[in-house]
Design a protein around this motif. Structure first.
Motif, PDB file in Angstrom:
ATOM      1  N   ARG A   1       0.834  -1.219   0.000  1.00  0.00           N
ATOM      2  CA  ARG A   1       0.000   0.000   0.000  1.00  0.00           C
ATOM      3  C   ARG A   1       0.858   1.254   0.000  1.00  0.00           C
ATOM      4  N   ARG A   2       1.872   1.290   0.865  1.00  0.00           N
ATOM      5  CA  ARG A   2       2.736   2.482   0.966  1.00  0.00           C
ATOM      6  C   ARG A   2       3.517   2.684  -0.333  1.00  0.00           C
TER       7      ARG A   2
ATOM      8  N   THR B   1       3.360   6.234  -2.191  1.00  0.00           N
ATOM      9  CA  THR B   1       4.510   7.147  -2.165  1.00  0.00           C
ATOM     10  C   THR B   1       5.732   6.614  -2.887  1.00  0.00           C
TER      11      THR B   1
ATOM     12  N   THR C   1       9.035   5.602   0.574  1.00  0.00           N
ATOM     13  CA  THR C   1       8.486   4.892   1.735  1.00  0.00           C
ATOM     14  C   THR C   1       9.621   4.461   2.658  1.00  0.00           C
TER      15      THR C   1
ATOM     16  N   ASP D   1       7.365   4.332   8.013  1.00  0.00           N
ATOM     17  CA  ASP D   1       6.036   4.524   7.412  1.00  0.00           C
ATOM     18  C   ASP D   1       5.235   3.224   7.440  1.00  0.00           C
ATOM     19  N   ILE D   2       5.894   2.131   7.108  1.00  0.00           N
ATOM     20  CA  ILE D   2       5.238   0.820   7.090  1.00  0.00           C
ATOM     21  C   ILE D   2       4.828   0.433   8.514  1.00  0.00           C
TER      22      ILE D   2
ATOM     23  N   GLU E   1       1.811   2.410   9.594  1.00  0.00           N
ATOM     24  CA  GLU E   1       0.574   1.948   8.958  1.00  0.00           C
ATOM     25  C   GLU E   1       0.021   0.701   9.642  1.00  0.00           C
TER      26      GLU E   1
END
Length: 181
Positions: free
Chosen positions: A18-19, A23, A28, A32-33, A36
């Motif tokens: 998804r990330r 982005t 990413t 960030d992961i 999420e």
């Protein structure tokens, strides 16, 4: 805010996909992961040593199918190679279009990573097969345009059902590729 239970391997892969789609791979971070999924960066690193490792695992099924297609093409020539290349690559691109979509625009940079270095050689052999192993510039140009177009189209049209996308891509490929004898 961290969750009470640690993130699973599959949750992290899904979040990474998804990330990356939003982005890009470069844009990413592991943080960030983690954010999420609702876990710590340390949890991500427990499952994946690096972001590259995570990407490799995410792409492994598609790469395995690409390698199988490459092996099937090894002993073929002319029109048979062209047909198998077109059908095999369309099937691969339709099946893994979400993975293709998340790497759009970053593919040349990713080929520079050691884990993906062999993909460049497979791509070159696939283009040759699309051209029916012809050295003629028009055949080689058409082959590259068709190959890149299939990948780009699959990454762009995620909303078109497989049963509509596959025949449309094959029809375009057959019209665009130079016939071989």
């Amino acid at each position: 805010m961290a969750r009470a239970t640690p993130a699973t391997h599959d949750e992290l892969l899904t979040a990474a996909a998804r990330r990356f789609a939003v982005t890009g791979y470069k844009g990413t971070s592991l943080q960030d992961i983690a954010r999420e999924v609702g876990c710590s960066k340390a949890t991500v690193l427990y499952h994946f040593a690096t972001k590259d490792t995570l990407l490799c695992e995410l792409m492994a099924p598609a790469i395995a199918v690409l390698e199988q297609l490459d092996a099937r093409l090894a002993d073929l020539t002319g029109a048979e190679a062209q047909r198998v290349a077109a059908e095999g690559f369309v099937d691969l691109a339709v099946r893994f279009r979400r993975e293709i979509a998340l790497l759009r625009g970053e593919f040349p940079d990713l080929l520079q990573q050691p884990a993906f270095a062999h993909i460049q050689q497979i791509s070159e052999r696939l283009i040759a097969a699309f051209a029916g192993f012809s050295d003629r510039p028009p055949a080689r140009i058409a082959a590259l345009v068709v190959l890149a177009g299939i990948a780009e189209t699959c990454g762009e049209f995620l909303d078109i059902p497989d049963e509509e996308l596959r025949p449309a891509l094959l029809a375009v490929a057959h019209r665009a590729l130079e016939p071989t004898t």
